[in-house]
Design a protein around this motif. Structure first.
Motif, PDB file in Angstrom:
ATOM      1  N   TYR A 206      -4.754   7.431   8.210  1.00 41.28           N
ATOM      2  CA  TYR A 206      -3.867   8.182   9.239  1.00 41.28           C
ATOM      3  C   TYR A 206      -4.377   6.451  10.628  1.00 41.28           C
ATOM      4  CZ  TYR A 206      -1.843   9.837  13.453  1.00 41.28           C
ATOM      5  OH  TYR A 206       0.033   9.111  14.674  1.00 41.28           O
ATOM      6  N   ASP A 207      -5.049   5.781  10.629  1.00 43.98           N
ATOM      7  CA  ASP A 207      -5.847   5.135  11.215  1.00 43.98           C
ATOM      8  C   ASP A 207      -5.217   3.648  10.764  1.00 43.98           C
ATOM      9  OD1 ASP A 207      -6.911   6.617  13.357  1.00 43.98           O
ATOM     10  OD2 ASP A 207      -8.524   6.350  12.548  1.00 43.98           O
ATOM     11  N   ASP A 208      -5.707   3.791   9.475  1.00 47.78           N
ATOM     12  CA  ASP A 208      -4.885   2.130   8.671  1.00 47.78           C
ATOM     13  C   ASP A 208      -3.549   2.326   8.836  1.00 47.78           C
ATOM     14  OD1 ASP A 208      -4.931   0.206   6.560  1.00 47.78           O
ATOM     15  OD2 ASP A 208      -4.548   1.271   5.561  1.00 47.78           O
ATOM     16  N   LEU A 209      -2.709   3.157   8.703  1.00 50.17           N
ATOM     17  CA  LEU A 209      -1.480   3.162   9.109  1.00 50.17           C
ATOM     18  C   LEU A 209      -0.883   3.189  10.196  1.00 50.17           C
ATOM     19  CD1 LEU A 209       1.774   3.158   8.139  1.00 50.17           C
ATOM     20  CD2 LEU A 209       1.238   6.233   7.915  1.00 50.17           C
ATOM     21  N   PHE A 210      -1.630   3.316  11.142  1.00 44.34           N
ATOM     22  CA  PHE A 210      -1.087   2.765  12.696  1.00 44.34           C
ATOM     23  C   PHE A 210      -1.676   1.640  12.912  1.00 44.34           C
ATOM     24  CE2 PHE A 210      -1.993   2.588  17.503  1.00 44.34           C
ATOM     25  CZ  PHE A 210      -1.168   3.697  17.595  1.00 44.34           C
ATOM     26  N   GLU A 211      -2.391   1.217  12.314  1.00 43.01           N
ATOM     27  CA  GLU A 211      -2.752  -0.607  13.318  1.00 43.01           C
ATOM     28  C   GLU A 211      -2.207  -1.068  11.990  1.00 43.01           C
ATOM     29  OE1 GLU A 211      -5.639  -1.757  14.865  1.00 43.01           O
ATOM     30  OE2 GLU A 211      -4.880   0.630  15.569  1.00 43.01           O
ATOM     31  N   THR A 212      -1.368  -0.848  10.836  1.00 40.17           N
ATOM     32  CA  THR A 212      -0.826  -1.958   9.932  1.00 40.17           C
ATOM     33  C   THR A 212       0.747  -2.214  11.088  1.00 40.17           C
ATOM     34  OG1 THR A 212      -1.333  -1.070   8.188  1.00 40.17           O
ATOM     35  CG2 THR A 212       0.621  -1.218   7.867  1.00 40.17           C
TER      36      THR A 212
ATOM     37  N   THR B 208       1.307  -1.380  13.942  1.00 41.69           N
ATOM     38  CA  THR B 208       1.578  -2.116  15.331  1.00 41.69           C
ATOM     39  C   THR B 208       0.775  -3.481  15.230  1.00 41.69           C
ATOM     40  OG1 THR B 208      -0.514  -0.746  15.927  1.00 41.69           O
ATOM     41  CG2 THR B 208       1.514   0.338  15.852  1.00 41.69           C
ATOM     42  N   ASP B 209       0.272  -4.259  14.109  1.00 43.84           N
ATOM     43  CA  ASP B 209       0.267  -5.199  13.702  1.00 43.84           C
ATOM     44  C   ASP B 209       0.347  -6.591  14.862  1.00 43.84           C
ATOM     45  OD1 ASP B 209      -1.259  -7.618  13.880  1.00 43.84           O
ATOM     46  OD2 ASP B 209      -2.020  -7.322  11.619  1.00 43.84           O
ATOM     47  N   PRO B 210       0.696  -7.060  15.574  1.00 43.74           N
ATOM     48  CA  PRO B 210       0.824  -8.101  16.588  1.00 43.74           C
ATOM     49  C   PRO B 210       1.097  -9.300  15.285  1.00 43.74           C
ATOM     50  CG  PRO B 210      -1.027  -7.590  17.370  1.00 43.74           C
ATOM     51  CD  PRO B 210      -0.884  -6.567  16.497  1.00 43.74           C
ATOM     52  N   ASP B 211      -0.085  -9.523  14.683  1.00 39.73           N
ATOM     53  CA  ASP B 211       0.663 -10.766  13.824  1.00 39.73           C
ATOM     54  C   ASP B 211       1.082 -10.533  12.748  1.00 39.73           C
ATOM     55  OD1 ASP B 211      -1.056 -12.572  15.408  1.00 39.73           O
ATOM     56  OD2 ASP B 211      -3.171 -11.160  14.448  1.00 39.73           O
ATOM     57  N   MET B 212       2.196  -9.411  12.363  1.00 36.80           N
ATOM     58  CA  MET B 212       2.297  -9.453  11.335  1.00 36.80           C
ATOM     59  C   MET B 212       4.659  -9.363  12.228  1.00 36.80           C
ATOM     60  SD  MET B 212       1.071  -9.350   8.622  1.00 36.80           S
ATOM     61  CE  MET B 212       2.249  -8.342   7.511  1.00 36.80           C
ATOM     62  N   ASP B 213       5.549 -10.375  11.723  1.00 41.52           N
ATOM     63  CA  ASP B 213       6.497  -9.954  12.462  1.00 41.52           C
ATOM     64  C   ASP B 213       7.401  -9.188  11.801  1.00 41.52           C
ATOM     65  OD1 ASP B 213       6.788 -11.857  10.422  1.00 41.52           O
ATOM     66  OD2 ASP B 213       7.932 -13.371  11.350  1.00 41.52           O
ATOM     67  N   SER B 214       6.785  -8.602  10.082  1.00 44.03           N
ATOM     68  CA  SER B 214       7.639  -8.151   9.194  1.00 44.03           C
ATOM     69  C   SER B 214       7.180  -7.126   8.744  1.00 44.03           C
ATOM     70  CB  SER B 214       8.607  -8.744   9.133  1.00 44.03           C
ATOM     71  OG  SER B 214       8.780  -9.630   7.874  1.00 44.03           O
ATOM     72  N   HIS B 215       7.135  -6.117   8.045  1.00 41.96           N
ATOM     73  CA  HIS B 215       6.378  -6.011   6.845  1.00 41.96           C
ATOM     74  C   HIS B 215       7.331  -5.514   5.639  1.00 41.96           C
ATOM     75  CE1 HIS B 215       3.561  -4.454   9.695  1.00 41.96           C
ATOM     76  NE2 HIS B 215       4.392  -4.439  10.247  1.00 41.96           N
ATOM     77  N   LEU B 216       6.879  -5.747   4.065  1.00 39.67           N
ATOM     78  CA  LEU B 216       7.778  -5.288   3.281  1.00 39.67           C
ATOM     79  C   LEU B 216       7.622  -4.120   2.751  1.00 39.67           C
ATOM     80  CD1 LEU B 216       9.019  -6.646   0.147  1.00 39.67           C
ATOM     81  CD2 LEU B 216       6.692  -6.561  -0.160  1.00 39.67           C
TER      82      LEU B 216
ATOM     83  N   LYS C 111       1.112  -0.768   0.301  1.00 41.47           N
ATOM     84  CA  LYS C 111       0.021  -0.202  -0.177  1.00 41.47           C
ATOM     85  C   LYS C 111       1.267   1.216   0.279  1.00 41.47           C
ATOM     86  CE  LYS C 111      -3.942   2.742   1.863  1.00 41.47           C
ATOM     87  NZ  LYS C 111      -5.107   2.589   2.436  1.00 41.47           N
ATOM     88  N   ALA C 112       1.042   2.372  -0.874  1.00 44.95           N
ATOM     89  CA  ALA C 112       1.401   3.171  -1.030  1.00 44.95           C
ATOM     90  C   ALA C 112       0.836   4.583   0.042  1.00 44.95           C
ATOM     91  CB  ALA C 112       1.705   3.463  -2.755  1.00 44.95           C
TER      92      ALA C 112
ATOM     93  N   VAL D 206       9.245  -4.017  12.827  1.00 44.06           N
ATOM     94  CA  VAL D 206       8.495  -2.064  13.464  1.00 44.06           C
ATOM     95  C   VAL D 206       8.870  -3.078  15.127  1.00 44.06           C
ATOM     96  CG1 VAL D 206       7.248  -0.685  13.823  1.00 44.06           C
ATOM     97  CG2 VAL D 206       7.877  -1.521  11.216  1.00 44.06           C
ATOM     98  N   THR D 207       9.754  -1.368  15.667  1.00 40.63           N
ATOM     99  CA  THR D 207       8.805  -2.530  17.339  1.00 40.63           C
ATOM    100  C   THR D 207       7.842  -0.864  17.960  1.00 40.63           C
ATOM    101  OG1 THR D 207      11.193  -1.679  17.673  1.00 40.63           O
ATOM    102  CG2 THR D 207      11.034  -4.102  17.938  1.00 40.63           C
ATOM    103  N   GLN D 208       7.963   0.243  17.357  1.00 41.47           N
ATOM    104  CA  GLN D 208       7.351   1.062  18.582  1.00 41.47           C
ATOM    105  C   GLN D 208       6.933   2.446  17.406  1.00 41.47           C
ATOM    106  OE1 GLN D 208       9.418   2.949  21.301  1.00 41.47           O
ATOM    107  NE2 GLN D 208       8.599   4.444  21.670  1.00 41.47           N
ATOM    108  N   VAL D 209       5.707   2.549  17.792  1.00 46.89           N
ATOM    109  CA  VAL D 209       5.577   3.770  17.241  1.00 46.89           C
ATOM    110  C   VAL D 209       4.740   4.833  17.990  1.00 46.89           C
ATOM    111  CG1 VAL D 209       3.594   4.508  15.012  1.00 46.89           C
ATOM    112  CG2 VAL D 209       4.538   2.524  14.693  1.00 46.89           C
ATOM    113  N   ASP D 210       5.572   5.984  17.541  1.00 50.90           N
ATOM    114  CA  ASP D 210       4.876   7.250  18.277  1.00 50.90           C
ATOM    115  C   ASP D 210       4.065   8.054  17.910  1.00 50.90           C
ATOM    116  OD1 ASP D 210       6.432   6.406  20.427  1.00 50.90           O
ATOM    117  OD2 ASP D 210       8.223   6.879  19.804  1.00 50.90           O
ATOM    118  N   ASP D 211       2.773   8.833  18.510  1.00 46.58           N
ATOM    119  CA  ASP D 211       2.543   9.514  17.788  1.00 46.58           C
ATOM    120  C   ASP D 211       1.779  10.578  19.161  1.00 46.58           C
ATOM    121  OD1 ASP D 211       0.315   8.558  18.917  1.00 46.58           O
ATOM    122  OD2 ASP D 211      -1.182   8.011  16.825  1.00 46.58           O
ATOM    123  N   GLU D 212       0.849  11.391  18.735  1.00 46.83           N
ATOM    124  CA  GLU D 212       0.698  11.957  19.687  1.00 46.83           C
ATOM    125  C   GLU D 212      -0.973  12.655  18.954  1.00 46.83           C
ATOM    126  OE1 GLU D 212       1.948  16.750  20.113  1.00 46.83           O
ATOM    127  OE2 GLU D 212       3.593  15.760  19.090  1.00 46.83           O
ATOM    128  N   LEU D 213      -2.179  12.709  20.390  1.00 45.22           N
ATOM    129  CA  LEU D 213      -3.427  14.057  20.369  1.00 45.22           C
ATOM    130  C   LEU D 213      -3.101  15.232  19.815  1.00 45.22           C
ATOM    131  CD1 LEU D 213      -7.059  13.514  19.767  1.00 45.22           C
ATOM    132  CD2 LEU D 213      -6.338  13.657  22.450  1.00 45.22           C
TER     133      LEU D 213
END
Length: 133
Positions: A67-73, A75-83, A12-13, A99-106
């Motif tokens: 935005y929510d889709d990118l964050f969920e992708t 931080t997906d615990p079922d994905m050990d890696s991403h292409l 996904k681009a 990815v081990t950590q994703v940070d954002d802010e409200l």
């Protein structure tokens, strides 16, 4: 920086403004590397080079769902890696990364919306992109 770039995660681009994109080339040694006890000369056993990326995104132009889709992708615990496909040299580099950590802010919250932003994360290569010969 705040330039618009395209990067891909799992096919996904995403075309977003990037506040910071840092690339690191990590030349990694094996277990037999180290200093000799008498001469203190360094002996290398180079296995390969890993290219890792740290990104800070300006996500103001992404809609809430994207935005929510990118964050969920990321931080997906079922994905050990991403292409991933990221800028490299004068083109792009495609590789498996984790990815081990994703940070954002409200940023703002209203009656019918929650606006998150300033997302940052690191892609760490699963294997070396360049192996020693």
């Amino acid at each position: 920086m705040a330039e618009r770039i395209v990067f891909e995660v799992d096919g996904k681009a995403y075309r977003v403004r990037v506040d910071s994109l840092k690339r690191s080339g990590v030349v990694t040694d094996g277990d037999n590397a180290g200093r000799l006890s008498v001469s203190l000369e360094m002996v290398r056993e180079i296995l390969g080079t890993f290219y890792n990326y740290t990104m800070e995104l300006n996500t103001d132009e992404l809609d809430f769902d994207e935005y929510d889709d990118l964050f969920e992708t990321l931080t997906d615990p079922d994905m050990d890696s991403h292409l991933v496909k990221l800028p490299y040299a004068q083109g792009y580099l495609t590789f498996q990364a984790y990815v081990t950590q994703v940070d954002d802010e409200l940023k703002r919250m209203g009656e019918d919306f929650i606006w998150w932003g300033n997302m940052s994360f690191q892609f760490i290569a699963m294997k070396p992109q360049r192996e020693a010969s």
